[in-house]
Design a protein around this motif. Structure first.
Motif, PDB file in Angstrom:
ATOM      1  N   TYR A   1       6.515  -2.481   2.229  1.00  0.00           N
ATOM      2  CA  TYR A   1       5.570  -1.823   1.328  1.00  0.00           C
ATOM      3  C   TYR A   1       4.533  -2.821   0.815  1.00  0.00           C
ATOM      4  CZ  TYR A   1       3.791   0.687  -2.732  1.00  0.00           C
ATOM      5  OH  TYR A   1       2.964   1.286  -3.648  1.00  0.00           O
ATOM      6  N   ASN A   2       5.001  -3.976   0.344  1.00  0.00           N
ATOM      7  CA  ASN A   2       4.074  -4.986  -0.179  1.00  0.00           C
ATOM      8  C   ASN A   2       3.102  -5.472   0.887  1.00  0.00           C
ATOM      9  OD1 ASN A   2       5.201  -4.811  -2.723  1.00  0.00           O
ATOM     10  ND2 ASN A   2       6.543  -6.558  -2.438  1.00  0.00           N
TER      11      ASN A   2
ATOM     12  N   ILE B   1       0.370  -2.650   1.453  1.00  0.00           N
ATOM     13  CA  ILE B   1      -0.643  -2.425   0.416  1.00  0.00           C
ATOM     14  C   ILE B   1      -1.504  -3.651   0.142  1.00  0.00           C
ATOM     15  CG2 ILE B   1       0.674  -0.615  -0.729  1.00  0.00           C
ATOM     16  CD1 ILE B   1       1.257  -2.742  -2.942  1.00  0.00           C
TER      17      ILE B   1
ATOM     18  N   ILE C   1      -5.395  -3.278   0.605  1.00  0.00           N
ATOM     19  CA  ILE C   1      -6.065  -2.525  -0.465  1.00  0.00           C
ATOM     20  C   ILE C   1      -6.209  -3.395  -1.707  1.00  0.00           C
ATOM     21  CG2 ILE C   1      -5.784  -0.640  -2.119  1.00  0.00           C
ATOM     22  CD1 ILE C   1      -4.771   1.092   0.020  1.00  0.00           C
ATOM     23  N   ARG C   2      -5.156  -4.093  -2.059  1.00  0.00           N
ATOM     24  CA  ARG C   2      -5.217  -4.951  -3.249  1.00  0.00           C
ATOM     25  C   ARG C   2      -6.289  -6.027  -3.085  1.00  0.00           C
ATOM     26  NH1 ARG C   2      -1.787  -4.912  -7.145  1.00  0.00           N
ATOM     27  NH2 ARG C   2      -1.930  -7.155  -7.473  1.00  0.00           N
TER      28      ARG C   2
ATOM     29  N   VAL D   1      -6.696   3.576   3.637  1.00  0.00           N
ATOM     30  CA  VAL D   1      -5.650   4.345   2.954  1.00  0.00           C
ATOM     31  C   VAL D   1      -4.874   5.183   3.960  1.00  0.00           C
ATOM     32  CG1 VAL D   1      -5.225   6.082   1.186  1.00  0.00           C
ATOM     33  CG2 VAL D   1      -6.967   4.355   0.812  1.00  0.00           C
TER      34      VAL D   1
ATOM     35  N   ILE E   1      -2.391   3.048   5.820  1.00  0.00           N
ATOM     36  CA  ILE E   1      -1.207   2.794   4.996  1.00  0.00           C
ATOM     37  C   ILE E   1      -0.307   4.022   4.977  1.00  0.00           C
ATOM     38  CG2 ILE E   1      -0.468   2.415   2.603  1.00  0.00           C
ATOM     39  CD1 ILE E   1      -2.828   0.495   2.383  1.00  0.00           C
TER      40      ILE E   1
ATOM     41  N   ALA F   1       3.703   6.454   0.764  1.00  0.00           N
ATOM     42  CA  ALA F   1       2.271   6.236   0.530  1.00  0.00           C
ATOM     43  C   ALA F   1       1.546   7.486   0.058  1.00  0.00           C
ATOM     44  CB  ALA F   1       1.619   5.721   1.804  1.00  0.00           C
TER      45      ALA F   1
ATOM     46  N   ILE G   1      -0.364   7.009  -3.189  1.00  0.00           N
ATOM     47  CA  ILE G   1      -1.598   6.227  -3.020  1.00  0.00           C
ATOM     48  C   ILE G   1      -2.701   7.115  -2.467  1.00  0.00           C
ATOM     49  CG2 ILE G   1      -2.657   4.308  -1.758  1.00  0.00           C
ATOM     50  CD1 ILE G   1       0.102   2.928  -1.838  1.00  0.00           C
TER      51      ILE G   1
ATOM     52  N   TYR H   1      -6.154   8.177  -4.350  1.00  0.00           N
ATOM     53  CA  TYR H   1      -7.421   7.875  -3.679  1.00  0.00           C
ATOM     54  C   TYR H   1      -8.305   9.117  -3.626  1.00  0.00           C
ATOM     55  CZ  TYR H   1     -10.877   6.627  -0.210  1.00  0.00           C
ATOM     56  OH  TYR H   1     -12.070   6.399   0.427  1.00  0.00           O
TER      57      TYR H   1
ATOM     58  N   CYS I   1      -0.947   0.754  -6.478  1.00  0.00           N
ATOM     59  CA  CYS I   1      -0.770  -0.244  -5.418  1.00  0.00           C
ATOM     60  C   CYS I   1      -0.120  -1.520  -5.967  1.00  0.00           C
ATOM     61  CB  CYS I   1      -2.103  -0.592  -4.773  1.00  0.00           C
ATOM     62  SG  CYS I   1      -2.823   0.762  -3.847  1.00  0.00           S
TER      63      CYS I   1
ATOM     64  N   HIS J   1       2.720  -4.336  -6.519  1.00  0.00           N
ATOM     65  CA  HIS J   1       3.787  -4.927  -5.713  1.00  0.00           C
ATOM     66  C   HIS J   1       5.129  -4.496  -6.300  1.00  0.00           C
ATOM     67  CE1 HIS J   1       1.738  -7.730  -3.009  1.00  0.00           C
ATOM     68  NE2 HIS J   1       0.808  -7.755  -3.950  1.00  0.00           N
TER      69      HIS J   1
END
Length: 126
Positions: free
Chosen positions: A35-36, A39, A42-43, A57, A60, A68, A71, A75, A123, A125
């Motif tokens: 997951y980290n 994303i 995007i971060r 997006v 992801i 997701a 997210i 968005y 988003c 962590h």
């Protein structure tokens, strides 16, 4: 003899329980890492004050599946409308430079910051 069998059975049961717990924790760690990693683009885009495209997006969403959807929802329902509103406050100045117009600069900054904040909230962590 019976005491020996009980000791072996207890040791076996606790070995299996330890293995299952370790396996479950390892799966959780792997999902969190996946997951980290997903994303992170995007971060990085948000933290460098650039606009996130729907393509990123969607990528992801493909990588993470159900994890997701939140997210993607933020968005489409929050970030994109705010960015469109901020873009409507932009134009060319006297020198031909495109950007937020002086009359709307404060509103533009507020809207941009709010959109960025909302995306960064989903988003985070893990």
């Amino acid at each position: 003899m019976d005491e020996w069998i009980v000791r072996v059975l207890v040791a076996f049961v606790f070995t299996v329980i330890g293995w299952l717990a370790g396996h479950r924790l390892a799966l959780g760690r792997d999902k969190r890492k996946e997951y980290n990693d997903a994303i992170e683009p995007i971060r990085n885009i948000l933290l460098s004050n650039r606009v996130v495209s729907e393509l990123i997006v969607t990528e992801i969403d493909v990588k993470l599946g159900k994890r997701a959807h939140k997210i993607l929802k933020v968005y489409r329902e929050s970030y994109k409308p705010l960015i469109d509103k901020a873009s409507s406050l932009c134009g060319s100045d006297d020198y031909g430079q495109y950007g937020p117009l002086k009359a709307h600069k404060d509103e533009y900054e507020f809207i941009w910051t709010e959109a960025k904040k909302r995306m960064l909230e989903v988003c985070k962590h893990k």
